[in-house]
Design an enzyme around this catalytic site. Sequence first.
Site, PDB file in Angstrom:
ATOM      1  N   ALA A  58       0.857  -1.191   0.000  1.00 49.18           N
ATOM      2  CA  ALA A  58       0.000   0.000   0.000  1.00 49.18           C
ATOM      3  C   ALA A  58       0.885   1.230   0.000  1.00 49.18           C
ATOM      4  CB  ALA A  58      -0.874   0.013   1.258  1.00 49.18           C
ATOM      5  N   TYR A 123      -6.734   8.838   1.347  1.00 47.39           N
ATOM      6  CA  TYR A 123      -6.186   7.534   1.773  1.00 47.39           C
ATOM      7  C   TYR A 123      -7.313   6.658   2.327  1.00 47.39           C
ATOM      8  CZ  TYR A 123      -3.683   4.189   4.788  1.00 47.39           C
ATOM      9  OH  TYR A 123      -3.237   3.049   5.426  1.00 47.39           O
TER      10      TYR A 123
HETATM   11  N1  NAP Z   1       1.385   2.427   8.622  1.00 45.40           N
HETATM   12  C1  NAP Z   1       0.264   2.668   9.306  1.00 45.40           C
HETATM   13  O1  NAP Z   1       0.232   3.483  10.235  1.00 45.40           O
HETATM   14  C2  NAP Z   1      -0.992   1.922   8.954  1.00 45.40           C
HETATM   15  C3  NAP Z   1      -2.155   2.189   9.678  1.00 45.40           C
HETATM   16  C4  NAP Z   1      -3.327   1.494   9.353  1.00 45.40           C
HETATM   17  C5  NAP Z   1      -3.318   0.577   8.309  1.00 45.40           C
HETATM   18  N2  NAP Z   1      -2.176   0.359   7.610  1.00 45.40           N
HETATM   19  C6  NAP Z   1      -2.197  -0.602   6.502  1.00 45.40           C
HETATM   20  O2  NAP Z   1      -1.378  -1.689   6.880  1.00 45.40           O
HETATM   21  C7  NAP Z   1      -0.752  -2.246   5.711  1.00 45.40           C
HETATM   22  C8  NAP Z   1       0.733  -2.406   5.966  1.00 45.40           C
HETATM   23  O3  NAP Z   1       1.254  -1.136   6.311  1.00 45.40           O
HETATM   24  P1  NAP Z   1       2.799  -0.902   6.593  1.00 45.40           P
HETATM   25  O4  NAP Z   1       2.901   0.118   7.661  1.00 45.40           O
HETATM   26  O5  NAP Z   1       3.489  -2.222   6.707  1.00 45.40           O
HETATM   27  O6  NAP Z   1       3.190  -0.189   5.222  1.00 45.40           O
HETATM   28  P2  NAP Z   1       4.643   0.024   4.605  1.00 45.40           P
HETATM   29  O7  NAP Z   1       5.702  -0.216   5.609  1.00 45.40           O
HETATM   30  O8  NAP Z   1       4.581   1.347   3.905  1.00 45.40           O
HETATM   31  O9  NAP Z   1       4.696  -1.166   3.561  1.00 45.40           O
HETATM   32  C9  NAP Z   1       3.958  -1.149   2.386  1.00 45.40           C
HETATM   33  C10 NAP Z   1       4.824  -1.738   1.312  1.00 45.40           C
HETATM   34  O10 NAP Z   1       4.098  -1.692   0.077  1.00 45.40           O
HETATM   35  C11 NAP Z   1       5.034  -1.336  -0.924  1.00 45.40           C
HETATM   36  N3  NAP Z   1       4.367  -0.811  -2.108  1.00 45.40           N
HETATM   37  C12 NAP Z   1       3.950   0.450  -2.355  1.00 45.40           C
HETATM   38  N4  NAP Z   1       3.434   0.529  -3.584  1.00 45.40           N
HETATM   39  C13 NAP Z   1       3.551  -0.709  -4.133  1.00 45.40           C
HETATM   40  C14 NAP Z   1       3.226  -1.255  -5.401  1.00 45.40           C
HETATM   41  N5  NAP Z   1       2.690  -0.514  -6.376  1.00 45.40           N
HETATM   42  N6  NAP Z   1       3.457  -2.571  -5.612  1.00 45.40           N
HETATM   43  C15 NAP Z   1       4.015  -3.333  -4.645  1.00 45.40           C
HETATM   44  N7  NAP Z   1       4.368  -2.869  -3.441  1.00 45.40           N
HETATM   45  C16 NAP Z   1       4.135  -1.570  -3.189  1.00 45.40           C
HETATM   46  C17 NAP Z   1       5.908  -0.307  -0.255  1.00 45.40           C
HETATM   47  O11 NAP Z   1       7.109  -0.136  -0.969  1.00 45.40           O
HETATM   48  P3  NAP Z   1       7.891   1.266  -0.860  1.00 45.40           P
HETATM   49  O12 NAP Z   1       8.354   1.381   0.569  1.00 45.40           O
HETATM   50  O13 NAP Z   1       8.984   1.117  -1.843  1.00 45.40           O
HETATM   51  O14 NAP Z   1       6.891   2.355  -1.206  1.00 45.40           O
HETATM   52  C18 NAP Z   1       6.128  -0.950   1.101  1.00 45.40           C
HETATM   53  O15 NAP Z   1       7.221  -1.832   1.112  1.00 45.40           O
HETATM   54  C19 NAP Z   1      -1.115  -1.318   4.559  1.00 45.40           C
HETATM   55  O16 NAP Z   1      -2.170  -1.892   3.847  1.00 45.40           O
HETATM   56  C20 NAP Z   1      -1.603  -0.060   5.235  1.00 45.40           C
HETATM   57  O17 NAP Z   1      -2.563   0.624   4.455  1.00 45.40           O
HETATM   58  C21 NAP Z   1      -1.004   0.998   7.924  1.00 45.40           C
END
Ligand code: NAP
Length: 279
Positions: A58, A123
């Site tokens: 994401a 978002y």
């Molecule tokens: N972070 C929060 O606070 C939070 C809160 C609520 C829900 N969530 C949800 O929880 C989930 C995991 O979050 P997280 O914090 O682990 O996120 P994260 O650390 O940002 O990891 C998301 C990964 O997705 C990759 N990505 C982005 N665009 C992509 C594409 N087009 N194709 C393939 N991969 C792609 C990113 O790569 P790059 O780093 O290279 O961009 C990153 O490695 C997500 O669905 C998010 O919406 C997160």
Amino acid sequence: MKILITGSAGQLGKELLKILPERHQVIGYGRDMDVTDYAQVVAKVADARPDLIIHCAALTNVDFCETNPEVNYRVNTLGTENVALAAQKLQASLVYISTDYVFDGEKGSPYLEYDLPRPLNHYGLAKLAGERIIESLLDHYFIVRTSWLYNKEGKNFVSAMLRLAKEKDELRVVNDQIGTPTYAPDLAQCISKLIETDYYGIYHASNEGSCSWYDFAREILELAGFKKVRVIPITSEEYGSPTKRPKYSVLDNFCSRERGIFQMRDYRSALKEFFQCYN
Ligand SMILES: NC(=O)c1ccc[n+]([C@@H]2O[C@H](COP(=O)([O-])OP(=O)(O)OC[C@H]3O[C@@H](n4cnc5c(N)ncnc54)[C@H](OP(=O)(O)O)[C@@H]3O)[C@@H](O)[C@H]2O)c1
């Protein structure tokens, strides 16, 4: 089970890659499977033939998503649709990680899985659209909403505070948004329990308790030993972000508690463990 993880280089994906191989055959894709590329997603998923896909990929920078709405919907909504269509072709089940930002923050008490979403920003809208697509395409899915995720590696509030505390004597932090910080390893454990069940549907999965970003910043700096850095509470207006965020987005993990699937610990206890591992 054979499990495919998207976004496996992210905060949550990395944790899942650590724990799931104990019981499952796991393949993780990072940017090497671009979720916006339908043909690539279908080909890679067909090749791996997973029983379950955990879709973590994401764009999570909420301000970037607000100022780049097309990119946001391309990745967070259409990307999710691509993954869901690939799952549908193989009749694989799907775990989709969603967010507390599907809610508008007006409720004033913890949100149940049954509360009506009303996102305030692009978002949240894109993630909710992803939920709707999954509900319409698949029978076997878990939608897991979490909040304020952090881990040792990755861009998150904790790492930002630790970086800024090294550079500044004073940090101005928003005090009028209440939510729950969630430790990625705790969420990964919950997901590992959830996928052992066939109780499909929507789940809330945050650590217990709640705080403002200001409270959280103070707790982080105290545990990290930054005694001289002053933390000043400010309003969201004073902070001046381009993105409207809910004032209150605490999630109640109602469904998992009722069904006895998983229980989360208090966010403070998770934060302490984070610092034990960090130091
Ligand atoms: N972070 C929060 O606070 C939070 C809160 C609520 C829900 N969530 C949800 O929880 C989930 C995991 O979050 P997280 O914090 O682990 O996120 P994260 O650390 O940002 O990891 C998301 C990964 O997705 C990759 N990505 C982005 N665009 C992509 C594409 N087009 N194709 C393939 N991969 C792609 C990113 O790569 P790059 O780093 O290279 O961009 C990153 O490695 C997500 O669905 C998010 O919406 C997160």
